[in-house]
Design an enzyme around this catalytic site. Sequence first.
Site, PDB file in Angstrom:
ATOM      1  N   GLU A 256       0.842  -1.213   0.000  1.00  0.00           N
ATOM      2  CA  GLU A 256       0.000   0.000   0.000  1.00  0.00           C
ATOM      3  C   GLU A 256       0.867   1.248   0.000  1.00  0.00           C
ATOM      4  O   GLU A 256       0.558   2.236  -0.669  1.00  0.00           O
ATOM      5  CB  GLU A 256      -0.939   0.029   1.203  1.00  0.00           C
ATOM      6  CG  GLU A 256      -1.980  -1.068   1.216  1.00  0.00           C
ATOM      7  CD  GLU A 256      -2.784  -1.167  -0.072  1.00  0.00           C
ATOM      8  OE1 GLU A 256      -3.232  -0.123  -0.577  1.00  0.00           O
ATOM      9  OE2 GLU A 256      -2.948  -2.294  -0.580  1.00  0.00           O
ATOM     10  N   TRP A 259       1.892   1.804  -3.442  1.00  0.00           N
ATOM     11  CA  TRP A 259       0.851   2.474  -4.250  1.00  0.00           C
ATOM     12  C   TRP A 259       0.984   3.990  -4.125  1.00  0.00           C
ATOM     13  O   TRP A 259       0.795   4.736  -5.081  1.00  0.00           O
ATOM     14  CB  TRP A 259      -0.556   2.072  -3.786  1.00  0.00           C
ATOM     15  CG  TRP A 259      -1.105   0.855  -4.452  1.00  0.00           C
ATOM     16  CD1 TRP A 259      -1.198  -0.386  -3.911  1.00  0.00           C
ATOM     17  CD2 TRP A 259      -1.656   0.755  -5.787  1.00  0.00           C
ATOM     18  NE1 TRP A 259      -1.772  -1.253  -4.820  1.00  0.00           N
ATOM     19  CE2 TRP A 259      -2.063  -0.581  -5.981  1.00  0.00           C
ATOM     20  CE3 TRP A 259      -1.847   1.665  -6.831  1.00  0.00           C
ATOM     21  CZ2 TRP A 259      -2.652  -1.027  -7.164  1.00  0.00           C
ATOM     22  CZ3 TRP A 259      -2.429   1.218  -8.009  1.00  0.00           C
ATOM     23  CH2 TRP A 259      -2.823  -0.112  -8.174  1.00  0.00           C
ATOM     24  N   TRP A 287     -21.158  11.500 -19.567  1.00  0.00           N
ATOM     25  CA  TRP A 287     -21.588  11.459 -18.165  1.00  0.00           C
ATOM     26  C   TRP A 287     -23.001  12.023 -18.056  1.00  0.00           C
ATOM     27  O   TRP A 287     -23.340  12.978 -18.750  1.00  0.00           O
ATOM     28  CB  TRP A 287     -20.623  12.288 -17.301  1.00  0.00           C
ATOM     29  CG  TRP A 287     -19.189  11.842 -17.377  1.00  0.00           C
ATOM     30  CD1 TRP A 287     -18.166  12.501 -17.990  1.00  0.00           C
ATOM     31  CD2 TRP A 287     -18.616  10.655 -16.813  1.00  0.00           C
ATOM     32  NE1 TRP A 287     -16.983  11.798 -17.861  1.00  0.00           N
ATOM     33  CE2 TRP A 287     -17.243  10.656 -17.134  1.00  0.00           C
ATOM     34  CE3 TRP A 287     -19.123   9.582 -16.079  1.00  0.00           C
ATOM     35  CZ2 TRP A 287     -16.367   9.646 -16.742  1.00  0.00           C
ATOM     36  CZ3 TRP A 287     -18.247   8.572 -15.673  1.00  0.00           C
ATOM     37  CH2 TRP A 287     -16.893   8.607 -16.015  1.00  0.00           C
ATOM     38  N   ASN A 322     -10.627   2.554   3.012  1.00  0.00           N
ATOM     39  CA  ASN A 322     -10.259   2.385   1.602  1.00  0.00           C
ATOM     40  C   ASN A 322     -11.253   1.535   0.810  1.00  0.00           C
ATOM     41  O   ASN A 322     -11.620   1.858  -0.314  1.00  0.00           O
ATOM     42  CB  ASN A 322      -8.868   1.771   1.492  1.00  0.00           C
ATOM     43  CG  ASN A 322      -8.462   1.554   0.055  1.00  0.00           C
ATOM     44  OD1 ASN A 322      -8.404   2.501  -0.732  1.00  0.00           O
ATOM     45  ND2 ASN A 322      -8.225   0.304  -0.311  1.00  0.00           N
ATOM     46  N   TRP A 340     -15.964  11.436 -12.805  1.00  0.00           N
ATOM     47  CA  TRP A 340     -15.108  11.192 -11.636  1.00  0.00           C
ATOM     48  C   TRP A 340     -14.548  12.485 -11.056  1.00  0.00           C
ATOM     49  O   TRP A 340     -14.262  12.572  -9.865  1.00  0.00           O
ATOM     50  CB  TRP A 340     -13.971  10.211 -11.976  1.00  0.00           C
ATOM     51  CG  TRP A 340     -13.053  10.624 -13.103  1.00  0.00           C
ATOM     52  CD1 TRP A 340     -13.149  10.278 -14.410  1.00  0.00           C
ATOM     53  CD2 TRP A 340     -11.888  11.477 -13.018  1.00  0.00           C
ATOM     54  NE1 TRP A 340     -12.132  10.843 -15.152  1.00  0.00           N
ATOM     55  CE2 TRP A 340     -11.339  11.583 -14.318  1.00  0.00           C
ATOM     56  CE3 TRP A 340     -11.252  12.153 -11.983  1.00  0.00           C
ATOM     57  CZ2 TRP A 340     -10.195  12.332 -14.611  1.00  0.00           C
ATOM     58  CZ3 TRP A 340     -10.117  12.905 -12.258  1.00  0.00           C
ATOM     59  CH2 TRP A 340      -9.600  12.992 -13.564  1.00  0.00           C
ATOM     60  N   TRP A 363      -9.570   7.807  -7.887  1.00  0.00           N
ATOM     61  CA  TRP A 363     -10.791   8.111  -8.656  1.00  0.00           C
ATOM     62  C   TRP A 363     -10.691   7.602 -10.079  1.00  0.00           C
ATOM     63  O   TRP A 363     -11.645   7.019 -10.608  1.00  0.00           O
ATOM     64  CB  TRP A 363     -11.115   9.611  -8.624  1.00  0.00           C
ATOM     65  CG  TRP A 363     -11.917   9.915  -7.404  1.00  0.00           C
ATOM     66  CD1 TRP A 363     -11.459  10.389  -6.206  1.00  0.00           C
ATOM     67  CD2 TRP A 363     -13.322   9.674  -7.237  1.00  0.00           C
ATOM     68  NE1 TRP A 363     -12.491  10.457  -5.307  1.00  0.00           N
ATOM     69  CE2 TRP A 363     -13.641  10.042  -5.905  1.00  0.00           C
ATOM     70  CE3 TRP A 363     -14.331   9.211  -8.056  1.00  0.00           C
ATOM     71  CZ2 TRP A 363     -14.939   9.937  -5.398  1.00  0.00           C
ATOM     72  CZ3 TRP A 363     -15.631   9.099  -7.558  1.00  0.00           C
ATOM     73  CH2 TRP A 363     -15.909   9.468  -6.238  1.00  0.00           C
TER      74      TRP A 363
HETATM   75  C1  LIG Z   1     -11.401   7.097  -4.612  1.00  0.00           C
HETATM   76  C2  LIG Z   1     -10.207   7.058  -3.702  1.00  0.00           C
HETATM   77  C3  LIG Z   1      -9.651   8.245  -3.231  1.00  0.00           C
HETATM   78  C4  LIG Z   1      -8.530   8.218  -2.389  1.00  0.00           C
HETATM   79  N1  LIG Z   1      -8.005   9.419  -1.947  1.00  0.00           N
HETATM   80  C5  LIG Z   1      -6.895   9.408  -1.163  1.00  0.00           C
HETATM   81  C6  LIG Z   1      -6.322  10.623  -0.709  1.00  0.00           C
HETATM   82  O1  LIG Z   1      -6.771  11.724  -1.029  1.00  0.00           O
HETATM   83  N2  LIG Z   1      -5.234  10.562   0.115  1.00  0.00           N
HETATM   84  C7  LIG Z   1      -4.679   9.345   0.476  1.00  0.00           C
HETATM   85  O2  LIG Z   1      -3.700   9.360   1.232  1.00  0.00           O
HETATM   86  N3  LIG Z   1      -5.188   8.200   0.039  1.00  0.00           N
HETATM   87  C8  LIG Z   1      -6.283   8.176  -0.757  1.00  0.00           C
HETATM   88  N4  LIG Z   1      -6.809   6.985  -1.172  1.00  0.00           N
HETATM   89  C9  LIG Z   1      -6.111   5.735  -0.847  1.00  0.00           C
HETATM   90  C10 LIG Z   1      -6.557   5.032   0.460  1.00  0.00           C
HETATM   91  O3  LIG Z   1      -7.941   4.907   0.486  1.00  0.00           O
HETATM   92  C11 LIG Z   1      -6.080   5.755   1.719  1.00  0.00           C
HETATM   93  O4  LIG Z   1      -4.719   6.021   1.638  1.00  0.00           O
HETATM   94  C12 LIG Z   1      -6.335   4.920   2.962  1.00  0.00           C
HETATM   95  O5  LIG Z   1      -7.691   4.608   3.076  1.00  0.00           O
HETATM   96  C13 LIG Z   1      -5.873   5.677   4.195  1.00  0.00           C
HETATM   97  O6  LIG Z   1      -6.143   4.940   5.347  1.00  0.00           O
HETATM   98  P1  LIG Z   1      -4.995   4.300   6.224  1.00  0.00           P
HETATM   99  O7  LIG Z   1      -3.976   5.337   6.569  1.00  0.00           O
HETATM  100  O8  LIG Z   1      -5.645   3.576   7.338  1.00  0.00           O
HETATM  101  O9  LIG Z   1      -4.354   3.303   5.178  1.00  0.00           O
HETATM  102  P2  LIG Z   1      -3.540   1.944   5.363  1.00  0.00           P
HETATM  103  O10 LIG Z   1      -4.390   0.855   4.839  1.00  0.00           O
HETATM  104  O11 LIG Z   1      -3.013   1.813   6.741  1.00  0.00           O
HETATM  105  O12 LIG Z   1      -2.344   2.104   4.314  1.00  0.00           O
HETATM  106  C14 LIG Z   1      -1.068   2.627   4.670  1.00  0.00           C
HETATM  107  C15 LIG Z   1      -0.763   3.851   3.863  1.00  0.00           C
HETATM  108  O13 LIG Z   1      -0.573   3.489   2.502  1.00  0.00           O
HETATM  109  C16 LIG Z   1      -1.073   4.520   1.651  1.00  0.00           C
HETATM  110  N5  LIG Z   1      -2.141   3.948   0.831  1.00  0.00           N
HETATM  111  C17 LIG Z   1      -2.995   2.971   1.171  1.00  0.00           C
HETATM  112  N6  LIG Z   1      -3.793   2.655   0.137  1.00  0.00           N
HETATM  113  C18 LIG Z   1      -3.441   3.454  -0.882  1.00  0.00           C
HETATM  114  C19 LIG Z   1      -3.893   3.618  -2.229  1.00  0.00           C
HETATM  115  N7  LIG Z   1      -4.865   2.863  -2.747  1.00  0.00           N
HETATM  116  N8  LIG Z   1      -3.322   4.569  -2.988  1.00  0.00           N
HETATM  117  C20 LIG Z   1      -2.315   5.328  -2.500  1.00  0.00           C
HETATM  118  N9  LIG Z   1      -1.851   5.214  -1.238  1.00  0.00           N
HETATM  119  C21 LIG Z   1      -2.391   4.300  -0.453  1.00  0.00           C
HETATM  120  C22 LIG Z   1      -1.603   5.615   2.541  1.00  0.00           C
HETATM  121  O14 LIG Z   1      -0.608   6.595   2.684  1.00  0.00           O
HETATM  122  C23 LIG Z   1      -1.866   4.886   3.852  1.00  0.00           C
HETATM  123  O15 LIG Z   1      -1.795   5.714   4.975  1.00  0.00           O
HETATM  124  C24 LIG Z   1      -7.943   6.985  -2.027  1.00  0.00           C
HETATM  125  C25 LIG Z   1      -8.515   5.794  -2.501  1.00  0.00           C
HETATM  126  C26 LIG Z   1      -9.630   5.830  -3.325  1.00  0.00           C
HETATM  127  C27 LIG Z   1     -10.220   4.528  -3.824  1.00  0.00           C
END
Ligand SMILES: Cc1cc2nc3c(=O)[nH]c(=O)nc-3n(C[C@H](O)[C@H](O)[C@H](O)COP(=O)(O)OP(=O)(O)OC[C@H]3O[C@@H](n4cnc5c(N)ncnc54)[C@H](O)[C@@H]3O)c2cc1C
Length: 432
Positions: A256, A259, A287, A322, A340, A363
């Site tokens: 993650e 990512w 759209w 997420n 989107w 998105w």
């Molecule tokens: C539509 C959509 C919009 C999103 N917008 C954002 C946003 O604005 N900012 C953001 O930080 N994340 C975003 N995410 C990714 C992800 O949802 C969040 O990072 C995550 O939910 C944060 O929770 P956590 O810290 O508990 O994550 P954890 O599950 O603990 O993951 C650890 C870290 O990995 C990174 N991470 C995790 N998943 C992703 C991912 N899919 N893409 C990129 N980084 C990721 C984050 O920095 C996160 O803190 C988005 C995902 C989707 C589907």
Amino acid sequence: MTDVCIFWFRRDLRLEDNHSLFEALKGEFPVQPVFIFDTNILDKLEDPADARVTFIYHEIEQLQRKLAEKGTSLDVRIGQPLSIWKKLIDDYRVKLVYANRDYEPYARSRDKEVYDLLKSNGISFKSKKDHVIFEKEEVVKENGTPYTVYTPYSKKWKALLTESHLRSFSSGEVQNWNQTSPRPLPLPGDIGFTISTISFPKKEVNIDLINNYHEKRDYPALQGTSRLSVHLRFGTISIRQLVQLGKGSNEKYLNELIWRDFYQAILWHFPRVVDENFQRKYDGIEWRNNEEEFKKWCDGKTGYPIVDAGMRELNTTGFMHNRVRMIVASFLTKHLLIDWRWGEAYFAEKLLDFELASNNGGWQWAAGTGVDAAPYFRIFNPYTQTEKFDPKQQYIHRWIPELNTPDYPTPIVDHKLARQRALDVYKTGIDR
Ligand SMILES: Cc1cc2nc3c(=O)[nH]c(=O)nc-3n(C[C@H](O)[C@H](O)[C@H](O)COP(=O)(O)OP(=O)(O)OC[C@H]3O[C@@H](n4cnc5c(N)ncnc54)[C@H](O)[C@@H]3O)c2cc1C
């Protein structure tokens, strides 16, 4: 006046393991820390109690306290960065400026302007990598072009990773601060904001949680994810520290974090994604963009419980799990056929962890238009997603107390119909 090196805090609000700060403190000039409340950004925020501003404000207060113990004081300014820098070089004998790199298009043009101003005054502006593990061209294909698919990117990322990428830049070893008497911080009102009452996720790394991450991360009713995203966003925690942890204990968690680097790299190589579909073949999608339906989605009143629970969590806490982000984004773009960019903008307004690169990436992934996106014909079924990931409906009940009462709305659209409509509209759009 003594000669100084200015360290400019931006998305790296910490003293520990801060790359550019470490380099600045090692240098010959005493370091004067500066933070700018950037009105180019603040003026665009609609909510006068925007929780992100409160978060930054609290972090600045803490930095100020810690810096006072070192005999220095953070110089906090409010305004447009270029004008502020014109004043700063009048107010100090600036010999050198340090900041950590920021890969967003706005930040890049801002830094270029400041670089040019400093250069024309004989001052050098140095920047370091701090926000990510790999940047720019560091992880590219053999032929030098950027990866646009996550799996090969992540393989290369892992192959290139060495201990040196994860070293901690501990400034404990070096302390060369500009000694000044304490300066008062501006008040929130001076910045044009009031303090929000939202509570922020703690800056605590829970090792057990990381160890069990692969088993619990998909269940929104559980505390199965780190909730550290807001801290990564503003740099109140170091990415190197978390990668070190993930590497040693949980591959899924590490993935993650990769990512996050991946989307930063995409934004760096393809800044056009900010406004455009990454895959141009989707430019022909028509759209529906129904404003009433969009409002119901925003308010958590679509009649689809998992979607509504997610939107209510977002509206109340500034966070959304997420798995649920993916579901609500898919619902908006496919079931409702809303662009989107509308959903992205709403998330950008509400998410505490809003990060341009990840939000745009998430998105475009959900809409099917992005790099390595879900194919357009894969349409999340909100009901089966609920059965799988919230089987006891604990998450749904937490956010929708009126579920199963006449107060809860009937579904905004029938799932089967919406699914077929999305398939038709996407297909026609691609063929156009
Ligand atoms: C539509 C959509 C919009 C999103 N917008 C954002 C946003 O604005 N900012 C953001 O930080 N994340 C975003 N995410 C990714 C992800 O949802 C969040 O990072 C995550 O939910 C944060 O929770 P956590 O810290 O508990 O994550 P954890 O599950 O603990 O993951 C650890 C870290 O990995 C990174 N991470 C995790 N998943 C992703 C991912 N899919 N893409 C990129 N980084 C990721 C984050 O920095 C996160 O803190 C988005 C995902 C989707 C589907």
